[in-house]
Design a protein around this motif. Structure first.
Motif, short mmCIF file in Angstrom:
data_model
loop_
_atom_site.label_atom_id
_atom_site.label_comp_id
_atom_site.label_asym_id
_atom_site.label_seq_id
_atom_site.Cartn_x
_atom_site.Cartn_y
_atom_site.Cartn_z
N GLY A 292 0.82 -1.21 0.00
CA GLY A 292 0.00 0.00 0.00
C GLY A 292 0.85 1.26 0.00
N ILE A 293 2.16 1.11 0.12
CA ILE A 293 3.07 2.25 0.13
C ILE A 293 2.92 3.05 -1.18
N GLU A 294 2.48 2.37 -2.24
CA GLU A 294 2.36 3.05 -3.53
C GLU A 294 1.31 4.17 -3.51
N PHE A 295 0.44 4.17 -2.50
CA PHE A 295 -0.57 5.22 -2.38
C PHE A 295 -0.10 6.40 -1.54
N ALA A 296 1.05 6.28 -0.90
CA ALA A 296 1.50 7.28 0.07
C ALA A 296 2.15 8.48 -0.61
N ASP A 297 2.03 9.63 0.03
CA ASP A 297 2.76 10.82 -0.39
C ASP A 297 4.10 10.92 0.31
N SER A 298 4.18 10.37 1.53
CA SER A 298 5.44 10.38 2.28
C SER A 298 5.47 9.18 3.22
N PHE A 299 6.68 8.77 3.57
CA PHE A 299 6.90 7.58 4.38
C PHE A 299 8.13 7.82 5.25
N ASN A 300 8.06 7.35 6.50
CA ASN A 300 9.16 7.59 7.43
C ASN A 300 9.34 6.40 8.37
N PHE A 301 10.60 6.10 8.68
CA PHE A 301 10.89 5.21 9.81
C PHE A 301 12.25 5.57 10.39
N ASN A 302 12.55 4.98 11.55
CA ASN A 302 13.76 5.34 12.28
C ASN A 302 14.81 4.22 12.27
N PRO A 303 15.82 4.29 11.40
CA PRO A 303 16.95 3.36 11.55
C PRO A 303 17.60 3.46 12.92
N HIS A 304 17.44 4.63 13.59
CA HIS A 304 18.03 4.77 14.92
C HIS A 304 17.23 4.03 15.99
N LYS A 305 16.16 3.36 15.59
CA LYS A 305 15.48 2.48 16.52
C LYS A 305 15.96 1.04 16.40
N TRP A 306 15.97 0.51 15.19
CA TRP A 306 16.11 -0.94 15.07
C TRP A 306 17.02 -1.38 13.94
N LEU A 307 17.79 -0.46 13.37
CA LEU A 307 18.64 -0.82 12.25
C LEU A 307 20.12 -0.52 12.52
N LEU A 308 20.48 -0.50 13.80
CA LEU A 308 21.88 -0.43 14.24
C LEU A 308 22.59 0.87 13.89
N VAL A 309 21.81 1.90 13.53
CA VAL A 309 22.36 3.24 13.26
C VAL A 309 22.04 4.13 14.46
N ASN A 310 23.07 4.59 15.15
CA ASN A 310 22.86 5.36 16.37
C ASN A 310 22.05 6.63 16.14
N PHE A 311 21.35 7.08 17.17
CA PHE A 311 20.57 8.31 17.14
C PHE A 311 21.50 9.50 16.80
N ASP A 312 21.06 10.49 15.95
CA ASP A 312 19.74 10.50 15.37
C ASP A 312 19.83 10.19 13.89
N CYS A 313 18.81 9.44 13.41
CA CYS A 313 18.75 9.10 12.00
C CYS A 313 17.33 8.61 11.71
N SER A 314 16.49 9.54 11.27
CA SER A 314 15.10 9.22 10.93
C SER A 314 14.92 9.46 9.44
N THR A 315 14.61 8.41 8.69
CA THR A 315 14.62 8.49 7.24
C THR A 315 13.22 8.75 6.69
N MET A 316 13.12 9.73 5.81
CA MET A 316 11.83 10.15 5.26
C MET A 316 11.92 10.22 3.73
N TRP A 317 10.92 9.63 3.08
CA TRP A 317 10.84 9.70 1.63
C TRP A 317 9.57 10.43 1.22
N VAL A 318 9.62 11.14 0.10
CA VAL A 318 8.43 11.77 -0.47
C VAL A 318 8.29 11.36 -1.93
N ARG A 319 7.05 11.30 -2.39
CA ARG A 319 6.79 10.94 -3.78
C ARG A 319 7.17 12.09 -4.71
#
Length: 479
Positions: A292-319
């Motif tokens: 359903g991501i194909e319907f989104a205008d923007s999407f975000n998650f935090n690699p600094h939570k669970w992807l072993l990249v220390n704070f801060d690093c919050s990744t955001m994409w826009v269409r």
């Protein structure tokens, strides 16, 4: 401190950090201090003359450590993870040393370009649509924010700007204040409080969409559709919906395959907040959660939570990156440069060299290593779930999808509040609660990089021991 001393002290600090992390489970996970404890341990004013480095380091253990909650202890199960890895720490050192502020491509080309490429790398790991990848013919791309809260606010402000522009294009005489006063945004009643706060900052009303336990606490398409129609009939202008994939209370997932087409049809900006759960989407078995991501205008998650990249690093994409550029672009003379119209490098006005951490981690773990790490945490959560289900005194309160288990003692809220208080007062493990359908629920999130099965079983042994004490105390009171 000159370069020679920095070399020596730097090696000492690396040893101090390595010793701390290697022995962290020997420390009480939660501090035994009262508010204001620190002020009496240090002078009222900064020193006139410099202190020695040795004195500063001595005070780490005397002043700082007594008040630290050890988030990277394998006995920390509160909130959600905060990422930690040695490659990311080394990259953080280098980023601090380079010390560039990438507010434009010209301010530091490597800073802007590495961020753009790393966001593409990560987007491809997630199998995002090409519209979100900068290095394609699409109009979108990714940018690093500080937190998911910032990303939610940025998306909301961009959506507000787009909504106003669209209305003024068809009705140029309409006053802008008359538009913004009627804008209405939506989010789940399970969404993080930062979504509501974003509405407050943006000066728009934010409506919470009710969810039900029978729907696994997910926003349903028909519920959103009904609220939109009611608000339009009342003269309001729906313009933004924040869907959540992996809610904070119970890791619930909104039905974006239903919600997305509704938002698209109504020209409502759909932002997806997957702050915690997003990291898991790099695993093929969890990627359907992002359908359903194909319907989104923007999407975000935090690699600094669970992807072993220390704070801060919050990744955001826009269409469409033009939506963000249109909302935030400022063009003072001192920021102009010869390459500022380059289509791929955009909206990096607040960029630090955070992408170095991604670069180090992605290269030194590889996609397979990151996937293995996610899967291990999920397996540990499933192990804890099986222990809970095997004990008839307890119940599971929500589906266990990833690394979070919501559980409680069968009985009253008061009994569970007492149990949690005893758990945390013991300072051997640390948990926090949530409320689901009016029930006080304990959250058990697998957090630390070093958590193993033995830690899970030790935590359960302690929980059941304290639960028996609480149950016995209740029986004694009845007698």
């Amino acid at each position: 401190m000159d370069a020679a001393e920095f070399r020596r002290r730097g090696k000492e600090m690396v040893d101090l950090i390595a010793d701390y992390l290697e022995n962290i489970e020997q420390r009480p996970v939660y501090p035994d201090v009262e508010p204001g404890y620190l002020r009496s341990l240090i002078p009222e004013e900064a020193p006139e003359e410099p202190d020695t480095y040795e004195d500063v380091v001595k005070d780490i253990e005397r002043v700082i450590m007594p008040g630290v909650t050890h988030w990277h202890s394998p006995y920390f199960y509160a909130y959600f993870p905060t990422a930690n890895s040695f490659p990311a720490m080394l990259a953080d050192m280098l980023s601090g040393a380079i010390g560039c502020i990438g507010f434009s491509w010209a301010a530091s080309p490597a800073c802007t370009e590495l961020e753009t490429v790393m966001m593409d790398w990560l987007g491809k790991m997630l199998k995002l649509p090409e519209d979100f990848i900068a290095g394609t013919h699409g109009q979108g791309g990714g940018v690093i924010q500080g937190t998911a809260s910032e990303a939610t606010l940025v998306a909301l402000l961009a959506a507000r700007s787009r909504a106003v522009r669209m209305i003024l294009a068809s009705d140029p005489q309409r006053p802008e204040t008359g538009i913004t006063s009627k804008l209405v945004a939506y989010s789940s009643d399970q969404a993080h409080c930062s979504v509501e706060r974003a509405g407050m900052i943006a000066g728009v009303r934010m409506k919470k969409i009710p969810t039900e336990q029978s729907d696994k606490y997910a926003v349903q398409g028909e519920t959103l559709r009904r609220m939109i129609q009611e608000d339009k009939a009342a003269g309001l202008i729906p313009f933004y919906f924040c869907a959540t994939l992996g809610t904070t209370p119970s890791c619930a997932f909104d039905h974006i395959t239903e919600l997305g087409p509704i938002c698209n049809a109504e020209k409502i900006w759909m932002h997806i907040d997957a702050a915690y759960a997003g990291s898991s989407f790099i695993c093929p078995e969890f990627r359907p959660l992002l359908n359903g991501i194909e319907f989104a205008d923007s999407f975000n998650f935090n690699p600094h939570k669970w992807l072993l990249v220390n704070f801060d690093c919050s990744t955001m994409w826009v269409r469409k990156r033009s939506d963000l550029i249109g909302a935030f672009k400022m063009d003072p003379l001192y920021l102009k440069h010869d390459h500022q119209e380059s289509g791929r490098y955009f909206y990096t006005d607040n960029s630090l060299f955070r992408s170095l951490k991604m670069w180090f981690v992605f290269r030194m773990y590889g996609l397979k290593g990151l996937q293995d790490y996610i899967r291990k945490h999920v397996e540990l959560a499933k192990e804890f779930e099986s222990l809970v289900r095997a004990d008839q005194r307890f119940e599971i309160s929500a589906d266990v999808v990833l690394g979070l288990v919501c559980f409680r003692l069968k009985g009253s809220n008061e009994v569970n509040e007492t149990l949690l208080k005893r758990i945390n007062n013991g300072r051997k493990i640390h948990l926090v609660p949530c409320q689901l359908s009016g029930q006080f629920v304990l959250r058990f999130a697998v957090c630390a990089r070093t958590t193993e099965s033995r830690h899970i079983r030790e935590a359960w042994r302690l929980i059941t021991q304290l639960a028996e004490e609480v149950i016995q105390a209740g029986l004694d009171q009845e007698l």
